[in-house]
Design a protein around this motif. Structure first.
Motif, short mmCIF file in Angstrom:
data_model
loop_
_atom_site.label_atom_id
_atom_site.label_comp_id
_atom_site.label_asym_id
_atom_site.label_seq_id
_atom_site.Cartn_x
_atom_site.Cartn_y
_atom_site.Cartn_z
N GLY A 1 0.93 -1.18 0.07
CA GLY A 1 -0.15 0.02 -0.06
C GLY A 1 0.74 1.28 0.07
N GLN A 2 0.06 2.31 -0.24
CA GLN A 2 0.86 3.63 0.12
C GLN A 2 0.04 4.56 0.90
N GLU A 3 0.83 5.53 1.46
CA GLU A 3 0.25 6.52 2.25
C GLU A 3 -0.34 7.65 1.46
N TRP A 4 -1.69 7.98 1.77
CA TRP A 4 -2.29 8.86 0.89
C TRP A 4 -2.04 10.22 1.51
N ASP A 5 -0.84 10.62 1.08
CA ASP A 5 -0.51 11.89 1.85
C ASP A 5 -0.65 13.04 1.09
N GLY A 6 -0.34 14.22 1.69
CA GLY A 6 -0.14 15.70 1.08
C GLY A 6 -1.72 16.28 1.12
N VAL A 7 -2.58 15.69 1.90
CA VAL A 7 -3.98 16.07 1.86
C VAL A 7 -3.89 17.20 2.81
N ARG A 8 -4.48 18.54 2.50
CA ARG A 8 -4.30 19.65 3.33
C ARG A 8 -5.60 20.26 3.56
N ASN A 9 -6.52 19.45 3.74
CA ASN A 9 -7.98 20.19 3.80
C ASN A 9 -8.72 19.32 4.99
N TYR A 10 -9.30 20.28 6.13
CA TYR A 10 -9.72 19.49 7.27
C TYR A 10 -10.66 18.53 7.10
N ALA A 11 -11.73 18.66 6.09
CA ALA A 11 -12.78 17.75 6.09
C ALA A 11 -12.10 16.34 5.57
N ALA A 12 -11.33 16.60 4.55
CA ALA A 12 -10.77 15.26 4.03
C ALA A 12 -10.13 14.57 5.26
N ARG A 13 -9.20 15.47 5.98
CA ARG A 13 -8.48 14.77 6.61
C ARG A 13 -9.34 14.00 7.88
N ASN A 14 -10.42 14.57 8.18
CA ASN A 14 -11.52 14.03 9.06
C ASN A 14 -12.08 12.93 8.60
N ASN A 15 -12.43 12.78 7.28
CA ASN A 15 -12.91 11.53 6.70
C ASN A 15 -11.96 10.53 6.65
N MET A 16 -10.53 10.75 6.64
CA MET A 16 -9.48 9.66 6.82
C MET A 16 -9.49 9.18 8.52
N ARG A 17 -9.60 9.96 9.05
CA ARG A 17 -9.81 9.72 10.56
C ARG A 17 -10.98 8.75 10.80
N ALA A 18 -11.99 8.78 10.24
CA ALA A 18 -13.02 8.02 10.25
C ALA A 18 -13.04 6.83 9.60
N MET A 19 -12.16 6.41 9.07
CA MET A 19 -11.98 5.10 8.14
C MET A 19 -11.32 4.12 9.05
N LYS A 20 -12.01 2.77 8.65
CA LYS A 20 -11.51 1.71 9.43
C LYS A 20 -10.70 0.61 8.41
N LEU A 21 -10.09 -0.29 8.99
CA LEU A 21 -9.04 -1.14 8.11
C LEU A 21 -10.11 -1.91 7.14
N GLY A 22 -9.83 -1.93 6.17
CA GLY A 22 -10.84 -2.75 5.02
C GLY A 22 -11.78 -1.98 4.49
N ASP A 23 -12.03 -0.75 4.59
CA ASP A 23 -12.84 0.14 4.06
C ASP A 23 -12.53 0.15 2.58
N LYS A 24 -13.62 -0.01 1.93
CA LYS A 24 -13.25 0.00 0.25
C LYS A 24 -13.25 1.45 0.03
N GLY A 25 -12.81 1.89 -1.05
CA GLY A 25 -13.05 3.16 -1.77
C GLY A 25 -12.79 3.41 -3.33
N PHE A 26 -13.24 4.25 -4.06
CA PHE A 26 -13.06 4.45 -5.36
C PHE A 26 -11.72 5.26 -5.45
N PHE A 27 -10.79 4.71 -6.51
CA PHE A 27 -9.84 5.61 -6.88
C PHE A 27 -10.23 6.34 -8.26
N TYR A 28 -10.16 7.82 -7.97
CA TYR A 28 -10.77 8.65 -9.00
C TYR A 28 -9.64 9.48 -9.56
N HIS A 29 -9.34 9.49 -10.91
CA HIS A 29 -8.49 10.19 -11.64
C HIS A 29 -9.15 11.85 -11.98
N SER A 30 -8.63 12.79 -11.30
CA SER A 30 -9.12 14.17 -11.33
C SER A 30 -8.31 14.64 -12.39
#
Length: 144
Positions: free
Chosen positions: A25-54
């Motif tokens: 795996g890879q650290e999902w680093d570089g996020v500097r938005n409080y809402a996005a950080r708080n979403n990551m704080r709420a995550m549990k091991l094994g939670d699934k997510g979409f990888f989106y090309h922006s």
């Protein structure tokens, strides 16, 4: 169950980059938005997510999972910023474009439509299952 969407500009870090890293795996680093950080704080091991090309592609191209809980972001100068680690799970057989999402009435309230600039977003289970079906995954990997 919790589901997420992780945005990345493919010229910086693409789905192919994450797949090449493998199970570690890879650290999902570089996020500097409080809402996005708080979403990551709420995550549990094994939670699934979409990888989106922006910016380029504008599409859900794969499914990843949380492989390490929120921890200090190694790229941050202050302890305020945290991130999770993610690893690839599977390709989206048919990339699901932002245009397709916006043209699907059942997805009108999806964060990808409503909070388009947020880099780490929650996704409801219903949204997750529908986007997976749109992408050709009838039996998608589910969060624990």
């Amino acid at each position: 169950m919790a589901y997420w969407l992780f945005k990345s500009e493919p010229f910086k870090f693409s789905w192919d980059n994450l797949k090449a890293i493998g199970d570690k795996g890879q650290e999902w680093d570089g996020v500097r938005n409080y809402a996005a950080r708080n979403n990551m704080r709420a995550m549990k091991l094994g939670d699934k997510g979409f990888f989106y090309h922006s910016n380029e592609g504008l599409a859900v191209v794969g499914i990843c999972e949380v492989s390490a809980l929120a921890h200090p972001d190694s790229t941050a100068d202050v302890p305020t910023w945290e991130c999770v680690d993610v690893r690839s799970v599977c390709d989206m057989p048919i990339p699901v474009t932002l245009e397709k999402v916006k043209n699907t009435p059942e997805l009108a309230n999806m964060a990808l439509v409503k909070l388009s600039r947020l880099s780490v977003q929650p996704v409801t289970e219903e949204e997750y299952r529908l986007v997976c079906r749109m992408g050709g995954l009838d039996n998608p990997p589910l969060s624990p």
